[in-house]
Design an enzyme around this catalytic site. Structure first.
Site, PDB file in Angstrom:
ATOM      1  N   GLU A  50       0.878  -1.188   0.060  1.00 51.66           N
ATOM      2  CA  GLU A  50      -0.016  -0.018   0.035  1.00 51.66           C
ATOM      3  C   GLU A  50       0.857   1.139  -0.068  1.00 51.66           C
ATOM      4  O   GLU A  50       1.567   1.337   0.734  1.00 51.66           O
ATOM      5  CB  GLU A  50      -0.905   0.026   1.166  1.00 51.66           C
ATOM      6  N   LYS A 120      -9.380   3.143  -2.625  1.00 48.98           N
ATOM      7  CA  LYS A 120      -9.651   2.474  -1.370  1.00 48.98           C
ATOM      8  C   LYS A 120     -11.128   3.076  -0.912  1.00 48.98           C
ATOM      9  O   LYS A 120     -11.199   4.293  -0.689  1.00 48.98           O
ATOM     10  CB  LYS A 120      -8.755   2.703  -0.483  1.00 48.98           C
ATOM     11  N   CYS A 155      -5.820  -3.107   2.219  1.00 49.55           N
ATOM     12  CA  CYS A 155      -5.552  -3.040   3.410  1.00 49.55           C
ATOM     13  C   CYS A 155      -7.117  -3.146   4.470  1.00 49.55           C
ATOM     14  O   CYS A 155      -7.557  -4.219   4.468  1.00 49.55           O
ATOM     15  CB  CYS A 155      -4.814  -1.779   3.955  1.00 49.55           C
TER      16      CYS A 155
END
Length: 288
Positions: A50, A120, A155
């Protein structure tokens, strides 16, 4: 594990490498070097952590925006050229500037350019995620490659089973997940990754860091999980490129047959979406 892909297999790598905070040039060089090494070992896809291009732990919106780069940045084009020169694909994380917004994004790159982008959607109150804009694009998050369909999540998305299920329903053979797991995230690495792969019958490739940034140490544990929940590769806390051979045909088998006609598990066709209305209702109030 390293090695050349077979006729029925694809060699996938997860790159557990260091990141220099706000030093895009240095990070790009490290990514390109890792891609070359991966291609030399037969990898067709390499997944990076990430925000590998920019760093993650920033203390304000201004710092986060200053570190962000556009997907049209020439340094992204350099990685694309490396993909073309080495016949490899990559999933790279970055803080992305786009139309006045800043996103925590991941790009799927191949020899032809950017073939996938994910911003995200689920944001923890941590690092740059405190200051970025949540992804809101409802477009498919699965990219077609010569070796299979690659979905992307990042994540914190792992904690939301709907995220991985959406990718599986869109036909992902493999879910690539760049992450920045801090120390103490063992339950995620030991259990949740296996569950997400098993419940969706997909491969899961997670790339984390094992270095430190702004006083926070990351735990590593980059890994590749099979659709049966088997751990094919686990990097521990070592830096490097870790890989495994996968067979996308396994991920396309959504009916588990133990004994034909007597013991069969229709994992996907047996779903009852009409019974899941609560899943699409508004979230509960903060704190619940």
């Amino acid at each position: 594990m390293t090695g050349s892909p077979t006729a029925s297999g694809v060699q996938v790598g997860v790159a557990q490498i260091s990141v220099d905070r706000a030093d895009v040039a240095a990070n790009v060089e490290r990514v390109i070097e890792t891609l070359r090494a991966g291609a030399a070992s037969g990898h067709q896809l390499v997944v990076f952590p990430e925000c590998v291009l920019t760093g993650y732990l920033f203390g304000s919106r201004a710092e986060t925006r200053a570190a962000a780069i556009s997907a049209a940045d020439p340094r992204i084009a350099r990685i694309v050229r490396a993909c073309a020169e080495n016949a490899v694909h990559a999933v790279v994380g970055l803080l992305e500037e786009a139309d006045g917004r800043v996103h925590n994004s991941a790009l799927v790159l191949g020899p032809s350019g950017i073939i996938g982008r994910y911003r995200k959607q689920h944001l923890p109150y941590l690092g740059a995620d405190r200051f970025v804009d949540p992804g809101a694009d409802a477009a498919p998050r699965v990219a077609d490659t010569p070796f299979g369909r690659v979905g992307v999540m990042i994540c914190f998305d792992l904690r939301f089973p709907e995220s991985a299920r959406e990718l599986a329903l869109q036909g992902a053979d493999l879910i690539a997940m760049p992450t920045n797991w801090p120390m103490g995230s063992d339950m995620l690495a030991d259990h949740m990754t296996r569950v997400r792969a098993l419940e969706n019958l997909v491969y899961l490739a997670v790339a984390d860091r094992a270095d430190a940034e702004a006083g926070t140490r990351f735990m590593g544990r980059s890994q590749i999980i099979s659709p049966s929940g088997e751990v094919l590769a686990d990097a521990g806390q070592d830096e490097g490129l870790f890989g495994a051979s996968i067979d996308v045909r396994v991920a396309r088998t959504k009916r588990l047959i133990k004994k034909p006609g007597e013991f069969e598990l229709p994992v996907f066709s047996g779903r009852r979406p009409e019974m899941y209305g609560e899943l699409t209702r508004r979230p509960m109030a903060t704190g619940q």
